[in-house]
Design an enzyme around this catalytic site. Structure first.
Site, PDB file in Angstrom:
ATOM      1  N   PRO A 328      43.966  50.502  32.762  1.00  0.00           N
ATOM      2  CA  PRO A 328      42.917  50.922  33.694  1.00  0.00           C
ATOM      3  C   PRO A 328      43.465  51.254  35.075  1.00  0.00           C
ATOM      4  CG  PRO A 328      42.225  48.982  32.488  1.00  0.00           C
ATOM      5  CD  PRO A 328      43.667  49.196  32.159  1.00  0.00           C
ATOM      6  N   ARG A 329      42.672  51.992  35.832  1.00  0.00           N
ATOM      7  CA  ARG A 329      43.139  52.521  37.108  1.00  0.00           C
ATOM      8  C   ARG A 329      43.491  51.441  38.122  1.00  0.00           C
ATOM      9  NH1 ARG A 329      38.919  57.616  37.905  1.00  0.00           N
ATOM     10  NH2 ARG A 329      39.805  58.903  36.239  1.00  0.00           N
ATOM     11  N   ASP A 330      42.660  50.417  38.235  1.00  0.00           N
ATOM     12  CA  ASP A 330      42.947  49.394  39.249  1.00  0.00           C
ATOM     13  C   ASP A 330      44.267  48.703  38.955  1.00  0.00           C
ATOM     14  OD1 ASP A 330      41.644  48.300  36.960  1.00  0.00           O
ATOM     15  OD2 ASP A 330      41.160  46.468  38.063  1.00  0.00           O
TER      16      ASP A 330
END
Length: 638
Positions: A328-330
């Site tokens: 995921p991006r985070d």
């Protein structure tokens, strides 16, 4: 007490139950209701066109010179839907769970499930409009994967998915504009919400060409004005993106939810100098075939082609083997920052990592890679002068998407009755971290499928007779207009020596360093003091040439930066009160032994909703999240 108005019953039946019991208005009576939509991106254009098609009178405002310039046009990678065309185990439930987990269990179950449930109808809608999604040789729609999932559910139109979806919504909007139910105003900016008896009943608008202020009455107001990631100055957002519409609504009583939840996209082009005013997004879809790495040696000076495999650290594959480069991006952004801060960054400013397509090119050949990402490779070469077919791209995290926004209930209506908030302007679906390709989905689902039902339900509930454009409303409108005029005159009279752009740049630097990808108590307290001092300087040193009765870009910018300065203080306040790490909100004091986010479900299983009290003062309200259908777990992508 915040009432989210979630229907009772099984999760899979909630939306159908709501629609079955929603009140309706006779088609012949709908023309008696006036709806204002602010914003012409996917959420605004789709909701305006849908409501006009139903027969309501709709007035639409955008500060762009064309509705097509809305920032939805910049989205690249794709839009998610649980069609399971790849036969790889996808379903509405799996998409719901992936999205809820991706947001670190900080979103409502019912809203997230509805998003997944409506996703399939959105693809059918877009195809019917002529959106040119990529197709397999057989003619079936093609799918690819995005971060945080282990299926392929992303539909795409090369690297221009947002543009193509927006053209579909724009066509629907302009069709209605050519009829009798919808009026579109370009180059008009909303500067205030007109309230009457605690309800939203209109807007004060400034004509950006003439400076004229006008008041507009409505029975329901829809804000679809996008996110506020540009508050960080250097971001993937367009220069004109701002928070003024939602912030003005907040000042009139609408609660602001979770403003500190801002996502940093892991595949932006890195900053190359102090002269830059924005950064360029490179689609997350590139991580399907590109491998992310940094040199193992600190302060490496060799060219990437000269660094052997044994001296490369594919850190996402090393740390998150189950998801690898599609974490995921985070998580991906924090991992990049950790490597850069440790001295392994690359590029002129040592602030980037490599995204390498060598293996994919060797496996599939350049024609296949060009077919998938050709326009993105071309864009990269135009900006950097480098050929990504021959050498790795350089990428870095950048402020991108706002998970926070105005608080809304299940109907997408804020606590201010009559004010609906759609798309990125609200907080509703993504929790503390958005999964890739869910932004376009939320905007379209909110506009095409949710708002037409919920807005009509509200209007039937209150009735049009309750909000006639009478003397009482005229008095409220005149007061709003006078307040806006006074504000503009005040800003023009400061006559200092510092432009709004300079203040914005300084604001962004404070936020990025002290309340950005990672945060801690000491830095955020220092940020609060620095922001308060900057706010005072703004009121003494701001310089705006020209006047309010002409095209004045500096005045427009100053209004937006003044709102950003207030909002930045609330962002820091929100991050300070949340003593846990969740999704994109990463507190250095609250992490596991291996550096992952450490949630505190016992004390912080809620969405913060802030009430404006004036003079940088806010009251905290909490919407406690109930998880009836999933088990809360520590989020892991290892």
């Amino acid at each position: 007490m915040l009432d989210s108005r979630i229907p009772d019953g099984p999760l899979e039946d909630k939306w159908q139950k709501y629609k079955a019991h929603a009140q309706l208005i006779n088609p012949a009576n709908r023309r008696n209701y006036k709806i204002i939509v602010v914003g012409t991106g996917l959420a605004g254009a789709s909701s305006a066109a849908s409501l006009a098609e139903l027969g309501f009178q709709v007035e639409v405002f955008t500060f762009h010179d064309s509705a097509r310039r809305a920032h939805s046009v910049a989205a690249q990678g794709g839009v998610n839907a649980a069609k399971d065309y790849k036969n790889d185990g996808d379903s509405v439930w799996r998409m719901f769970y992936d999205t809820l987990k991706g947001g670190d269990f900080r979103a409502r179950e019912a809203n997230v499930y509805r998003l997944a449930e409506c996703s399939m109808a959105l693809i059918d809608q877009a195809v019917a409009q002529g959106v040119p999604f990529a197709r397999e040789y057989s003619g079936y729609l093609s799918n690819r994967s995005f971060g945080g999932v282990q299926v392929s559910r992303t539909f795409y139109a090369r690297g221009q998915t947002g543009q193509q979806l927006l053209l579909g919504a724009y066509q629907a909007l302009m069709r209605q504009n050519a009829g009798s139910n919808l009026t579109l105003h370009t180059r008009h900016e909303m500067l205030d919400v007109i309230t009457l008896n605690g309800e939203a009943k209109g807007v004060t608008i400034r004509n950006l060409d003439t400076g004229e202020l006008t008041s507009h009455h409505c029975d329901a107001l829809l804000l679809a004005t996008g996110g506020y990631g540009k508050i960080y100055y250097l971001s993937t957002l367009a220069m004109n993106c701002n928070a003024t519409a939602i912030w003005r609504a907040h000042r009139k009583g609408a609660f602001m939810a979770a403003p500190s939840w801002t996502q940093f996209h892991p595949t932006s082009l890195p900053q190359l100098g102090d002269y830059q005013s924005k950064l360029t997004l490179m689609s997350e879809s590139l991580r399907n075939d590109g491998r992310i790495w940094v040199p193992k040696l600190v302060n490496e000076k060799r060219a990437p082609k000269d660094i052997p495999e044994a001296e490369r650290d594919y850190y996402l594959e090393r740390r998150y083997p189950s998801f690898g480069n599609l974490a995921p991006r985070d998580i991906s952004s924090r991992a990049a920052k950790e490597r850069i801060d440790a001295g392994h960054g690359v590029g002129p400013m040592k602030n980037a990592v490599y995204l390498d397509f060598k293996d994919a090119l060797n496996r599939d050949g350049q024609p296949a890679i060009a077919q998938r990402y050709g326009n993105l490779f071309d864009m990269y070469q135009k900006i950097t002068g480098m050929n990504a077919y021959k050498e790795p791209m350089m990428i870095a995290p950048a402020a991108h998407f706002s998970m926070g926004g105005l608080w809304v209930d299940y109907r997408l209506m804020s606590n201010l009755p009559g004010l609906f908030v759609l798309g990125e302007a609200n907080f509703s679906d993504h929790g503390a971290n958005r999964l890739g390709a869910n932004s376009l989905l939320q905007s379209c689902v909110d506009g095409y499928f949710i708002a037409p039902s919920t807005v009509m339900d509200y209007l039937a509930e209150v009735g049009s007779a309750k909000s006639k454009k009478d003397a009482t409303w005229e008095a409220a409108a005149a007061l709003s207009k006078a307040e806006v005029s006074k504000r503009l005159e005040h800003l023009l009279k400061i006559k200092g020596n510092t432009t709004a752009e300079e203040f914005h740049k300084e604001l962004g630097q404070i936020l990025y360093v002290k309340c950005g990808l990672s945060r801690n108590q000491t830095d955020m307290e220092a940020a609060r003091e620095a922001l308060l001092a900057l706010q005072k300087r703004f009121q003494k040193e701001l310089l705006i040439p020209g006047n309010a009765s002409e095209i004045n870009f500096e005045l427009e910018k100053a209004v937006r930066v003044e709102d950003y300065l207030e909002m930045a203080i609330l962002i820091v306040e929100d991050a300070l009160q949340r003593k846990e790490s969740c999704g994109a909100h990463f507190r250095q004091e609250y992490q596991t032994e291996d550096g992952e986010a450490l949630r505190n479900d016992e004390d912080f299983k809620y969405v913060s909703a802030w009430e404006y009290k004036g003079d940088n003062q806010y009251a905290l309200h909490k919407e406690h999240l109930n998880f009836e259908f999933v088990e809360l777990k520590s989020r892991s992508y290892k």
